[in-house]
Every structure is written in structure tokens, then in C-alpha cells.
Design a protein around this motif. Structure first.
Motif, PDB file in Angstrom:
ATOM      1  N   LYS A   1     -26.348 -33.966   2.781  1.00  0.00           N
ATOM      2  CA  LYS A   1     -27.379 -33.883   1.735  1.00  0.00           C
ATOM      3  C   LYS A   1     -27.366 -32.523   1.043  1.00  0.00           C
ATOM      4  CE  LYS A   1     -30.449 -37.491   3.134  1.00  0.00           C
ATOM      5  NZ  LYS A   1     -31.814 -37.957   3.095  1.00  0.00           N
ATOM      6  N   ARG A   2     -26.170 -32.040   0.716  1.00  0.00           N
ATOM      7  CA  ARG A   2     -26.010 -30.815  -0.058  1.00  0.00           C
ATOM      8  C   ARG A   2     -25.260 -31.170  -1.340  1.00  0.00           C
ATOM      9  NH1 ARG A   2     -23.570 -26.082   3.056  1.00  0.00           N
ATOM     10  NH2 ARG A   2     -24.695 -24.933   1.479  1.00  0.00           N
ATOM     11  N   TYR A   3     -25.867 -30.867  -2.481  1.00  0.00           N
ATOM     12  CA  TYR A   3     -25.311 -31.221  -3.783  1.00  0.00           C
ATOM     13  C   TYR A   3     -25.084 -29.956  -4.598  1.00  0.00           C
ATOM     14  CZ  TYR A   3     -26.920 -35.807  -2.372  1.00  0.00           C
ATOM     15  OH  TYR A   3     -27.117 -36.970  -1.682  1.00  0.00           O
ATOM     16  N   THR A   4     -23.986 -29.922  -5.344  1.00  0.00           N
ATOM     17  CA  THR A   4     -23.611 -28.748  -6.123  1.00  0.00           C
ATOM     18  C   THR A   4     -23.729 -29.064  -7.602  1.00  0.00           C
ATOM     19  OG1 THR A   4     -22.038 -28.201  -4.376  1.00  0.00           O
ATOM     20  CG2 THR A   4     -21.819 -27.013  -6.447  1.00  0.00           C
ATOM     21  N   PHE A   5     -24.402 -28.161  -8.343  1.00  0.00           N
ATOM     22  CA  PHE A   5     -24.605 -28.324  -9.775  1.00  0.00           C
ATOM     23  C   PHE A   5     -24.203 -27.053 -10.504  1.00  0.00           C
ATOM     24  CE2 PHE A   5     -27.874 -31.021  -7.843  1.00  0.00           C
ATOM     25  CZ  PHE A   5     -27.626 -32.218  -8.470  1.00  0.00           C
ATOM     26  N   LEU A   6     -23.771 -27.220 -11.742  1.00  0.00           N
ATOM     27  CA  LEU A   6     -23.590 -26.108 -12.663  1.00  0.00           C
ATOM     28  C   LEU A   6     -24.925 -25.939 -13.373  1.00  0.00           C
ATOM     29  CD1 LEU A   6     -21.053 -24.448 -13.357  1.00  0.00           C
ATOM     30  CD2 LEU A   6     -20.861 -25.808 -15.405  1.00  0.00           C
ATOM     31  N   VAL A   7     -25.511 -24.746 -13.331  1.00  0.00           N
ATOM     32  CA  VAL A   7     -26.847 -24.532 -13.875  1.00  0.00           C
ATOM     33  C   VAL A   7     -26.821 -23.473 -14.972  1.00  0.00           C
ATOM     34  CG1 VAL A   7     -28.006 -25.231 -11.750  1.00  0.00           C
ATOM     35  CG2 VAL A   7     -27.410 -22.851 -12.064  1.00  0.00           C
ATOM     36  N   HIS A   8     -27.929 -23.363 -15.675  1.00  0.00           N
ATOM     37  CA  HIS A   8     -28.073 -22.371 -16.736  1.00  0.00           C
ATOM     38  C   HIS A   8     -27.970 -20.975 -16.121  1.00  0.00           C
ATOM     39  CE1 HIS A   8     -29.946 -20.100 -20.006  1.00  0.00           C
ATOM     40  NE2 HIS A   8     -29.613 -21.124 -20.772  1.00  0.00           N
ATOM     41  N   PRO A   9     -27.267 -20.042 -16.768  1.00  0.00           N
ATOM     42  CA  PRO A   9     -27.064 -18.711 -16.170  1.00  0.00           C
ATOM     43  C   PRO A   9     -28.345 -17.910 -15.946  1.00  0.00           C
ATOM     44  CG  PRO A   9     -25.558 -19.057 -17.995  1.00  0.00           C
ATOM     45  CD  PRO A   9     -26.482 -20.221 -17.982  1.00  0.00           C
ATOM     46  N   GLU A  10     -29.417 -18.220 -16.654  1.00  0.00           N
ATOM     47  CA  GLU A  10     -30.660 -17.468 -16.500  1.00  0.00           C
ATOM     48  C   GLU A  10     -31.683 -18.179 -15.625  1.00  0.00           C
ATOM     49  OE1 GLU A  10     -32.115 -16.455 -20.331  1.00  0.00           O
ATOM     50  OE2 GLU A  10     -30.363 -15.254 -20.841  1.00  0.00           O
TER      51      GLU A  10
END
Length: 99
Positions: free
Chosen positions: A26-35
């Protein structure tokens, strides 16, 4: 820093062999906003995916790679990744079910 809405925080999921193997835990990886900060990422995941409860959020800043085209040297854009851990009683994220 501009005010970010929850749908602006998560840009896209990261689909790699390592991130797919950690989905069983149950660990998910996302690309997020830099700020975006950790609390904004937590709120965005809980609002975007129904039935999810976030246990912890780990973030990392990824520097841009050096690229060269002939004699011109440049860099790719820097990004920010977030690894979101869900609680045991939380629902899985349906986005990753079909992968």
C-alpha cells in the motif's frame, strides 16, 4: 507561492518496476507539484481517491539531468516525487488496479 488546489498537487503516477512492487504494501508513488508540501499531498490523495486514508508521505526532489545536443549543453526540468503510504484499513487506489 500560489494557492494550490488539490487537483493541481498530484500531476501523474510514477509507473516503474520498483513503484509497482511496493503497491502490495500500500505504497504509491506520484509526481507532484514542486511547491507542494506533505500536508497538501496528503489532503489531495484523500480527496481524489475515495476511501483512502494516508498514513505517511515521503517526498524527494529530483534534480534535472544534464543533456547535450551537439555543442549545446542544457538540463531537463527538476521534479518532485511523493511516496504515499496508506493505512491497513484503507481502500486501494483504483488507478493502479488495471496496471
Amino acid at each position: 507561492m500560489a494557492k494550490l488546489n488539490y487537483y493541481d498537487v498530484i500531476l501523474k503516477p510514477v509507473v516503474t518496476e520498483k513503484s509497482m512492487s511496493s503497491m502490495g504494501e500500500k505504497r504509491y508513488t506520484f509526481l507532484v507539484h514542486p511547491e507542494a508540501n506533505k500536508t497538501q499531498i496528503k489532503d489531495a490523495v484523500e480527496k481524489m481517491f475515495d476511501g483512502t486514508k494516508v498514513k505517511s508521505v515521503n517526498t524527494m526532489n529530483v534534480l534535472g539531468k544534464k543533456k547535450r545536443r551537439g555543442m549545446v549543453v542544457g538540463k531537463t526540468a527538476k521534479t518532485k516525487k511523493a511516496v504515499v503510504s496508506l493505512t491497513d484499513d484503507s481502500k486501494d487506489i483504483e488507478l493502479f488496479e488495471s496496471l
